[in-house]
Design an enzyme around this catalytic site. Sequence first.
Site, mmCIF file in Angstrom:
data_model
loop_
_atom_site.group_PDB
_atom_site.id
_atom_site.type_symbol
_atom_site.label_atom_id
_atom_site.label_comp_id
_atom_site.label_asym_id
_atom_site.label_seq_id
_atom_site.Cartn_x
_atom_site.Cartn_y
_atom_site.Cartn_z
ATOM 1 N N TYR A 168 -21.437 77.284 -60.688
ATOM 2 C CA TYR A 168 -21.345 75.846 -60.418
ATOM 3 C C TYR A 168 -22.760 75.348 -60.173
ATOM 4 O O TYR A 168 -23.506 75.943 -59.382
ATOM 5 C CB TYR A 168 -20.479 75.601 -59.185
ATOM 6 C CG TYR A 168 -20.421 74.155 -58.739
ATOM 7 C CD1 TYR A 168 -21.018 73.759 -57.535
ATOM 8 C CD2 TYR A 168 -19.785 73.187 -59.501
ATOM 9 C CE1 TYR A 168 -20.972 72.435 -57.114
ATOM 10 C CE2 TYR A 168 -19.729 71.855 -59.079
ATOM 11 C CZ TYR A 168 -20.322 71.487 -57.889
ATOM 12 O OH TYR A 168 -20.284 70.179 -57.472
ATOM 13 N N ASP B 173 -30.720 78.698 -60.953
ATOM 14 C CA ASP B 173 -30.182 77.740 -59.975
ATOM 15 C C ASP B 173 -30.075 78.487 -58.648
ATOM 16 O O ASP B 173 -29.095 79.199 -58.406
ATOM 17 C CB ASP B 173 -28.824 77.226 -60.442
ATOM 18 C CG ASP B 173 -28.194 76.314 -59.397
ATOM 19 O OD1 ASP B 173 -27.117 75.743 -59.677
ATOM 20 O OD2 ASP B 173 -28.771 76.170 -58.299
ATOM 21 N N LYS C 75 -29.811 72.708 -50.315
ATOM 22 C CA LYS C 75 -29.239 73.289 -49.108
ATOM 23 C C LYS C 75 -30.280 73.647 -48.029
ATOM 24 O O LYS C 75 -30.830 72.768 -47.380
ATOM 25 C CB LYS C 75 -28.371 74.492 -49.493
ATOM 26 C CG LYS C 75 -27.154 74.087 -50.358
ATOM 27 C CD LYS C 75 -26.304 75.273 -50.734
ATOM 28 C CE LYS C 75 -25.293 74.893 -51.792
ATOM 29 N NZ LYS C 75 -24.126 74.189 -51.236
HETATM 30 P P1 KE4 Z 1 -25.183 69.576 -54.229
HETATM 31 O O1 KE4 Z 1 -25.289 68.484 -55.254
HETATM 32 O O2 KE4 Z 1 -23.771 69.730 -53.707
HETATM 33 O O3 KE4 Z 1 -26.234 69.438 -53.107
HETATM 34 O O4 KE4 Z 1 -25.567 70.960 -54.947
HETATM 35 C C1 KE4 Z 1 -24.853 71.320 -56.103
HETATM 36 C C2 KE4 Z 1 -24.977 72.819 -56.294
HETATM 37 C C3 KE4 Z 1 -25.832 73.295 -57.271
HETATM 38 N N1 KE4 Z 1 -25.997 74.622 -57.471
HETATM 39 C C4 KE4 Z 1 -25.345 75.526 -56.704
HETATM 40 C C5 KE4 Z 1 -25.564 76.980 -56.957
HETATM 41 C C6 KE4 Z 1 -24.473 75.098 -55.674
HETATM 42 O O5 KE4 Z 1 -23.826 76.010 -54.917
HETATM 43 C C7 KE4 Z 1 -24.278 73.720 -55.459
HETATM 44 C C8 KE4 Z 1 -23.319 73.184 -54.407
HETATM 45 N N2 KE4 Z 1 -22.492 74.157 -53.762
HETATM 46 C C9 KE4 Z 1 -21.234 73.677 -53.224
HETATM 47 C C10 KE4 Z 1 -20.588 74.836 -52.470
HETATM 48 N N3 KE4 Z 1 -20.039 75.779 -53.337
HETATM 49 C C11 KE4 Z 1 -21.417 72.494 -52.341
HETATM 50 C C12 KE4 Z 1 -20.218 72.168 -51.480
HETATM 51 C C13 KE4 Z 1 -19.502 70.939 -51.976
HETATM 52 O O6 KE4 Z 1 -19.369 70.771 -53.215
HETATM 53 O O7 KE4 Z 1 -19.041 70.162 -51.103
#
Ligand code: KE4
Length: 427
Positions: free
Chosen positions: A142, A237, A265
């Site tokens: 993701y 990523d 994060k």
């Molecule tokens: P954000 O746009 O949510 O800050 O980051 C996206 C993203 C990009 N790449 C990786 C590897 C990620 O894990 C994420 C976001 N992770 C999720 C948790 N699995 C965020 C939690 C959510 O979607 O509320």
Amino acid sequence: MKHSETLFEAACQHIPGGVNSPVRAFRGVGGTPVFMRRAQGPYLYDEDYQRYVDYVCSWGPMVLGHAYPEVVEAVQQAAAQGLSFGAPTEAETRMAVQIKTHFPSMEMLRMVSSGTEATMSALRLARGYTGRNKIIKFQGNYHGHVDALLVKAGSGALTLGNPTSPGVPEAVVADTITLTYNDLDGVKQAFSEYGDEIAAVMLEPVAGNMNLVPADAEFLQGLRDLCTNHGSVLIFDEVMSGFRVHLGGAQARYGVTPDLTCLGKVVGGGMPVGAFGGRREIMEQLSPLGAVYQAGTLSGNPVAMAAGLKTLEVLSRPGTFERLEATTTTLAEGLRERAWKAGVPVQVNQMGSMMGLFFTEDGPVRTYQQVVDSNTDRYGRFFHGMLESGVYFAPAAFEASFVSTAHDDAVIELTLDMAGKVFQRLE
Ligand code: KE4
């Protein structure tokens, strides 16, 4: 009625699913999401003042625990100087330098306000730099809700059963090739077919969105060689793995250097921050130097920089990361031991301060198929058993667990005691 249920009903009137991000909705485990009112150290406190040991850590960012005094103070001091200027600040340069000390492959970098922005920008940049359109991603990874990457995605998309989202035009994903994580032969096949059309390969070098599945070392090295040989951009990523599996991310742990890296994060310490960066000749294609456009009103926001800078400074203090990894190992091994002792087959993956618990005999878990074949219903029962015991794991089987420096031995011991009891009565 518990306060959270009342609050959830109200939220659902105004916010789709009652949440501002789907994975918070408890759809993967059932029940009503718990509304939190505050947090401190390793603990969350809900609206009924119930305390929980927190292993979500805001999905990764809270690596020092919640409301870490030095971070809160840095934010307060920065806020008192003004919240946002829309002009360059010295703090952004300090942040760039601080990130580069841990990620030397990021010769130049740009701050953004989320992980999604980081991956979206890196993808556009790789396509602009190479003049190519095709990209390779991996099932179960993701990368945020980027149109071109919401294909067979992990995290909430997988949890809620829509790994490929409606609303994304066919044309947008026509150039997205989705392959199998840890299957290098499949990637070789794709390169033999499309080699010089492939702009980039993007992956989570340690996957955390199909729960925790580390890449095989030869897989990462193989991707590096294929991208080098075909002039494609290798994008790690590390939004989740950065500062979590190692202070320098998976690239430091595996010794494989990407062309571009995405961060998020931890880098914001709980404030909205993402970053992307890499080889200078690629980054110099970005506006205003080059033609690839990318921008953001709050990119490099001074209050967010203060939180991120202080978080990275504290985390980098000698011995801190090593202690954090050791604590996570104690948790991982303790859970494995208590589960098997109770006759509950589990597999536990761990790297740095991240852990993955799978209810399956088939291990070690290193593929997407193994993850989806694991007993996610049993995970849901484990989640609720622990929640009732005052321990908050991810409300979704396809999410990793996170430990913070605030999780001391007593907190881990309490967690393991509770888990032992839950495993004993787990259906
Ligand atoms: P954000 O746009 O949510 O800050 O980051 C996206 C993203 C990009 N790449 C990786 C590897 C990620 O894990 C994420 C976001 N992770 C999720 C948790 N699995 C965020 C939690 C959510 O979607 O509320």
